[in-house]
Scaffold this motif. Structure first.
Motif, PDB file in Angstrom:
ATOM      1  N   TYR A 129     -10.233   8.334  -4.412  1.00  0.00           N
ATOM      2  CA  TYR A 129      -8.960   7.665  -4.666  1.00  0.00           C
ATOM      3  C   TYR A 129      -9.183   6.201  -5.022  1.00  0.00           C
ATOM      4  N   GLN A 148       0.818  -1.204   0.000  1.00  0.00           N
ATOM      5  CA  GLN A 148       0.000   0.000   0.000  1.00  0.00           C
ATOM      6  C   GLN A 148       0.856   1.260   0.000  1.00  0.00           C
ATOM      7  N   GLN A 164       1.990   2.948  -3.163  1.00  0.00           N
ATOM      8  CA  GLN A 164       1.061   3.761  -3.937  1.00  0.00           C
ATOM      9  C   GLN A 164       1.402   5.245  -3.801  1.00  0.00           C
ATOM     10  N   TYR A 203     -10.086   5.965  -8.572  1.00  0.00           N
ATOM     11  CA  TYR A 203      -8.912   6.213  -9.410  1.00  0.00           C
ATOM     12  C   TYR A 203      -7.988   4.999  -9.416  1.00  0.00           C
ATOM     13  N   LEU A 204      -7.787   4.400  -8.244  1.00  0.00           N
ATOM     14  CA  LEU A 204      -6.930   3.222  -8.140  1.00  0.00           C
ATOM     15  C   LEU A 204      -7.476   2.077  -8.989  1.00  0.00           C
ATOM     16  N   ARG A 205      -8.773   1.880  -8.928  1.00  0.00           N
ATOM     17  CA  ARG A 205      -9.383   0.816  -9.734  1.00  0.00           C
ATOM     18  C   ARG A 205      -9.200   1.102 -11.229  1.00  0.00           C
ATOM     19  N   VAL A 260      -3.912   5.862   0.575  1.00  0.00           N
ATOM     20  CA  VAL A 260      -3.534   4.549   0.044  1.00  0.00           C
ATOM     21  C   VAL A 260      -4.663   3.591   0.378  1.00  0.00           C
ATOM     22  N   VAL A 307      -4.215  -5.073  -4.576  1.00  0.00           N
ATOM     23  CA  VAL A 307      -5.058  -4.451  -5.604  1.00  0.00           C
ATOM     24  C   VAL A 307      -5.777  -5.515  -6.425  1.00  0.00           C
ATOM     25  N   LEU A 328       1.856   5.227  -9.967  1.00  0.00           N
ATOM     26  CA  LEU A 328       0.887   4.394  -9.270  1.00  0.00           C
ATOM     27  C   LEU A 328       0.762   3.036  -9.939  1.00  0.00           C
ATOM     28  N   ARG A 329       0.729   3.007 -11.247  1.00  0.00           N
ATOM     29  CA  ARG A 329       0.563   1.743 -11.962  1.00  0.00           C
ATOM     30  C   ARG A 329       1.713   0.774 -11.682  1.00  0.00           C
TER      31      ARG A 329
END
Length: 389
Positions: free
Chosen positions: A378, A220, A223, A381-383, A361, A256, A229-230
């Motif tokens: 967030y 985490q 991130q 966005y993370l997804r 995170v 993730v 991030l990727r």
């Protein structure tokens, strides 16, 4: 006093802490407590919990404890020297009654990652033990009877070391004393089938192997720490491999989601790591997909370990062992079902990292209800970044 040694925690806290010291000593983080069991009035015990925290923060590592850590081949001398100066500081903790849920508590840990990482496990153990001091009385003879029945069933599986069992029960144990009673019974009852404990204090005092590599917070944090991030998951695995050079080679797969993990866990990581750990989602589906992934990488799954650790009980262990035996190396980390099965209903409590260096995170769990993040924007966005929508 509930916690009497700073070694009374899980090994992966020390392994992550060492990596933080060497790579990210200036990182700032935030953790939050959550009780997943609804309607638990912990606030009535807040003074008692705070008192135990104050005593926890008086502890120091003892010379014999530092010598023990120094003897673990993956622990570096400079880290042990740092621990010789270390203590937990209550100034990084905010504990108060919740303003959102009557009777519950709000517990936030915020400060340097290096100086807060060791709070999680002892705080959870403290909250558990304080709660059960005042809950319906336990029945230790019945708890021991249940434990010995579980041991007998595990022995009858016939797997021996191929059905390896480990104690992962520190965080949600009934009490410190009960945990210290359970582990020798497991050791003596299971013999070579019992491969060790995540609890470093019990490993030291009982002559067992301490077990653990990384937790969700390690991945985490990247991130916020990683270059992109990727790439955060891949960078986290890469830094881990550089730190431990072949030791502690079990990768956590569910920060993730499994789809993103398998995309990142390419041939390089498949060869570099000894195996993978399951901690959310359907374990049978997870195991099948991991084995298929290894085969796609032209690797023999029998050379890799699949470690299952998500809410295991004996029935689930036996079912998983029967399904996967002979197809890979197998290990099972059992927690609450071994260390808190004396009658009263165990609490489902966690402490999770929610921010790093001022940024949110998150863990995107494969199990509903296990994700934890205070910033829904967030999470979306993370997804999107990890192509999970």
């Amino acid at each position: 006093m509930i916690i009497r040694s700073l070694l009374d925690t899980d090994l992966y806290k020390f392994t992550m802490m060492q990596a933080v010291l060497h790579h990210y000593p200036a990182a700032q983080v935030q953790y939050r407590f959550k009780c997943r069991t609804p309607g638990v009035p912990l606030a009535r015990h807040i003074d008692e919990i705070q008192g135990e925290i104050n005593q926890l923060c008086q502890l120091r590592f003892q010379p014999e404890e530092l010598d023990y850590l120094r003897g673990l081949r993956f622990i570096r001398a400079d880290f042990v020297d740092f621990l010789g100066l270390f203590h937990l500081d209550a100034k990084y903790i905010r504990l108060r009654p919740s303003v959102e849920a009557e009777g519950e508590i709000e517990l936030v840990i915020e400060g340097p990652w290096l100086h807060t990482i060791l709070f999680e496990v002892p705080l959870l153990a403290i909250i558990n033990e304080v709660w059960f001091r005042h809950a319906d009385p336990a029945d230790p003879p019945e708890g021991e009877r249940r434990l010995r029945a579980k041991i007998e069933r595990l022995r009858q599986a016939g797997g021996g070391v191929d059905c390896a069992i480990a104690d992962y029960g520190t965080r949600r144990r009934y009490s410190r004393d009960w945990h210290a009673r359970v582990v020798p019974i497991l050791r003596d009852g299971l013999g070579e089938q019992f491969v060790g404990t995540s609890n470093v204090h019990l490993a030291r005092t009982l002559g067992l192997t301490p077990l653990g590599t990384m937790a969700h917070e390690w991945l985490q944090a990247f991130q916020a720490l990683g270059p992109r991030l990727r790439d955060s998951q891949a960078v986290a695995f890469d830094v881990w491999a550089k730190e431990y050079r072949g030791d502690l080679g079990i990768a956590l797969s569910d920060v993730v989601g499994l789809d993103a993990f398998l995309r990142d866990f390419d041939l390089y990581f498949c060869k570099l790591f000894d195996g993978m750990r399951h901690d959310s989602g359907d374990p049978f589906e997870w195991g099948e997909r991991v084995i298929a992934h290894l085969q796609q990488m032209r690797l023999d799954p029998r050379s890799k370990a699949l470690v299952f650790s998500d809410g295991l009980d004996v029935d689930k262990v036996l079912a998983l062992y029967a399904h996967f035996r002979g197809r890979c190396r197998l290990a099972f980390g059992i927690g609450t079902n071994l260390t808190n099965d004396l009658g009263p209903t165990p609490l489902q409590i966690v402490i999770k990292m929610t921010r790093c260096n001022g940024q949110p995170v998150a863990k995107l769990s494969d199990s509903p209800g296990k994700s934890m993040c205070e910033d829904e924007g967030y999470v979306r966005y993370l997804r999107q970044v990890f192509e999970l929508d």
